[in-house]
Write a protein that holds these residues in place. Sequence first.
Motif, PDB file in Angstrom:
ATOM      1  N   LEU B  36       0.820  -1.205   0.000  1.00  0.00           N
ATOM      2  CA  LEU B  36       0.000   0.000   0.000  1.00  0.00           C
ATOM      3  C   LEU B  36       0.861   1.265   0.000  1.00  0.00           C
ATOM      4  O   LEU B  36       0.584   2.223  -0.713  1.00  0.00           O
ATOM      5  CB  LEU B  36      -0.898  -0.022   1.257  1.00  0.00           C
ATOM      6  N   GLY B  40       2.503  -0.073  -4.516  1.00  0.00           N
ATOM      7  CA  GLY B  40       1.368   0.479  -5.262  1.00  0.00           C
ATOM      8  C   GLY B  40       1.660   1.866  -5.830  1.00  0.00           C
ATOM      9  O   GLY B  40       1.565   2.078  -7.056  1.00  0.00           O
ATOM     10  N   MET B  60      -3.475   2.813  -7.991  1.00  0.00           N
ATOM     11  CA  MET B  60      -3.757   2.548  -6.572  1.00  0.00           C
ATOM     12  C   MET B  60      -5.223   2.164  -6.372  1.00  0.00           C
ATOM     13  O   MET B  60      -5.539   1.307  -5.560  1.00  0.00           O
ATOM     14  CB  MET B  60      -3.402   3.771  -5.715  1.00  0.00           C
ATOM     15  N   THR B  61      -6.093   2.821  -7.131  1.00  0.00           N
ATOM     16  CA  THR B  61      -7.510   2.482  -7.036  1.00  0.00           C
ATOM     17  C   THR B  61      -7.722   1.035  -7.488  1.00  0.00           C
ATOM     18  O   THR B  61      -8.485   0.283  -6.897  1.00  0.00           O
ATOM     19  CB  THR B  61      -8.355   3.438  -7.918  1.00  0.00           C
ATOM     20  N   LEU B  64      -5.875  -1.480  -4.767  1.00  0.00           N
ATOM     21  CA  LEU B  64      -6.329  -1.611  -3.390  1.00  0.00           C
ATOM     22  C   LEU B  64      -7.213  -2.817  -3.097  1.00  0.00           C
ATOM     23  O   LEU B  64      -6.991  -3.525  -2.109  1.00  0.00           O
ATOM     24  CB  LEU B  64      -7.048  -0.345  -2.967  1.00  0.00           C
ATOM     25  N   PHE B 125      -8.167  -2.873   6.005  1.00  0.00           N
ATOM     26  CA  PHE B 125      -7.648  -2.356   4.732  1.00  0.00           C
ATOM     27  C   PHE B 125      -8.762  -1.802   3.846  1.00  0.00           C
ATOM     28  O   PHE B 125      -8.535  -0.920   3.036  1.00  0.00           O
ATOM     29  CB  PHE B 125      -6.835  -3.435   4.012  1.00  0.00           C
ATOM     30  N   GLY B 129      -8.908   1.661   2.263  1.00  0.00           N
ATOM     31  CA  GLY B 129      -9.195   1.726   0.833  1.00  0.00           C
ATOM     32  C   GLY B 129     -10.206   2.795   0.472  1.00  0.00           C
ATOM     33  O   GLY B 129     -10.165   3.356  -0.624  1.00  0.00           O
ATOM     34  N   PHE B 132      -9.034   5.866  -0.943  1.00  0.00           N
ATOM     35  CA  PHE B 132      -8.621   5.856  -2.341  1.00  0.00           C
ATOM     36  C   PHE B 132      -9.801   5.673  -3.294  1.00  0.00           C
ATOM     37  O   PHE B 132      -9.637   5.650  -4.481  1.00  0.00           O
ATOM     38  CB  PHE B 132      -7.617   4.712  -2.585  1.00  0.00           C
ATOM     39  N   SER B 133     -10.968   5.455  -2.740  1.00  0.00           N
ATOM     40  CA  SER B 133     -12.135   5.194  -3.586  1.00  0.00           C
ATOM     41  C   SER B 133     -13.272   6.131  -3.222  1.00  0.00           C
ATOM     42  O   SER B 133     -14.246   5.732  -2.583  1.00  0.00           O
ATOM     43  CB  SER B 133     -12.596   3.747  -3.417  1.00  0.00           C
TER      44      SER B 133
END
Lengths: 344, 345
Positions: B36, B40, B60-61, B64, B125, B129, B132-133
């Motif tokens: 991560l 990534g 990264m999206t 993840l 996680f 995540g 990132f989303s």
Amino acid sequence: MDIITASSITKQFGALEVLKDFSMHLEEGTIVGVLGVNGSGKTTFLKILLNLEGFQTGTFTMLGHNFAAGRKHGKLSPEIACKMGYVPQQPSFDEQMDGWENLRFYGKLYHLSESKLNENVGNVLQAVHLERFGDMQVDKYSGGMKKRLAMARALLVQPALLMLDEPTANLDPQSRNDVWDIIERLNKEQGMTVLLATNDLAEAQRLCDDVYLLQNGECAVEGKPVDLIDSLNAKVVEFIMTRDGSKEKEQILDELAAIASDASDRIEGYMHVTVFIPRDSTKEEELLQLAKNHETWFETMTVRAPTLEDFFLKRVGVSFEKRSDFTFGTLQRIFDKILKETNS
Amino acid sequence: MNSMIAARVLAWRVIRHYFSSWKGLFIAIITPACMLLFLGPSIGNMVQDVALNGHNVGYMTYFLPGIIALTIFYGALFTSGNMIVMDRVTGFADMIKVSPNSAKTITMGYVLGSAIVGSIQGLIFLMIGLLFSPAFSVSVLSILAIAFMIAGTAFFGAMGFLIGTRVSFDNFSLIFALISIPFVYTSTIFVPIGYFPTTIQFIILINPISLLVDLARAALLGLSSWNIYFSNIIISVLLDGILCGVLFGMMILTCIKTYPGFTGNKRQRTGKEFNKDSASLDYDFLHSISKEIGIKNLEEWWPLLKEGRIDELLIRFPEEKVKKILEMVKQAMVHEDRGFPANDH
């Protein structure tokens, strides 16, 4: 009523026969010992009863249920499992938990209700004198405490049959005595039936109503310790010698043997001689005279009543202290021979 | 009811063990955390966007959900496997075994515990995540996907249990690596399905880790790798879920059916331990010598040695092996407390 009746149990590991045609029975309310040196098949027999091992021939009945050879080993039925307590040779616990938590965990595995669990955990900890250490993490327990906790765990379910595999192995004399007291109390006060696998003859003599000696996987002797000892009809004279290894010592030992009735009555160890004389004889006086005649050779002379150890030494020729004859002598000779051959 | 209590208490022990040891937590989290934080973003700098279902998403999206799946995979597999192996080594497994519980209850206890551990790790996680989303929103699809992920987690828990009941302590790490590496590198964690050769794409998609990754992507991004065959996301999630369920069912049945393999303390001791350990010498010891010298069956050499049939021993085995047997047994002989099995046993 018999709690266990085993007949002609044979167990093989590949070509190795661990148990040969072994039969025994255990009556309700008694303590029966299965004795033998390490590797004689005691633990295997217990594991067969616990269904942790299969067996090739024979049958046994335990707590009213029949088991035949060739069955797939795996799980005992819950009905039997609930009536059995087992203390393994090397007690294992979840060492991250304390004594209380371990017992509670185990009690829940045995489906004890919360109220019963609370009551029983306290009682069994008290029974094994660990009530003050219940909240101590198990990895801080001494060997003796772990053995006692293992007893507590086995007692938690108030079993009809308690199976103990060398419960005092590697314990100091005090802890050993404590464990013996507990077993005795359970048997005398609660009438608990106990199957004890041990190589400690003092333990067997003190606790067992009946013993079976396993030798090379076979039952060599069976009987009540008192009767076995009595059958010797002997007194035991023990000599500790001051030194070893000369012709003079051999002569002295021959004189000792001449006083005893036959050669088999003298058992020799390193710096240590045991002589059996008839119970009603006065031969100890002759022996004492002999010791006085050779006083520089003798440290002590003791006259005592025979023990189970003496019985096995004399009748079966098994010294549990020396373990098996195979231990050092035979192996050492084989090694020397092999090493010589491989090096040449 | 009783079996439920027993399974629950077994599961609780697994969870407690896991969270009471920083080592377990550290090992499980270090790999995904490094991915991560370092891997990534670095790959992201290199490839910029990744094409997925006709959308371009940042690496990264994309990555993840893979990290979440990886965390779950290692958490569940290692937790149950390690626990059962250790229980066998210490003999605790035998104590559980003699309790009045069925193979099913005991297996379910271990698997449930490890599945919960894996799920908690995955959840941690997943929370990370969400940063990132930004497009993530709670929907029936995302809840369904997360629910199906639990079946996938339980599959890996059961798989760890099966490995743990089968292999010795000495071999556990090796077998664990041998099994986990192919799973990880033939999945869609790192690379989108479109980049794999067409001939193996289906196999990659039904890899249980890919199923987990796909469910995580569906939950977080609303995208699925199944779109190479069809584009309906709900069908994709259902397919992932059904496959996870079937795989879990098959694995748990195998665990229960092969449960007797769990019995017997198949502890393997190394030569170093013989001398340290003052416990009685038993057949475990002789078996471990057999293992160490690479002779499968004890009965191939022990009866010969025992009876002094040296010539035969030397005919059957190379001189080096015979010497090694001697060295190891002799090493144990000098240990005072060590007893030997009697003549025949």
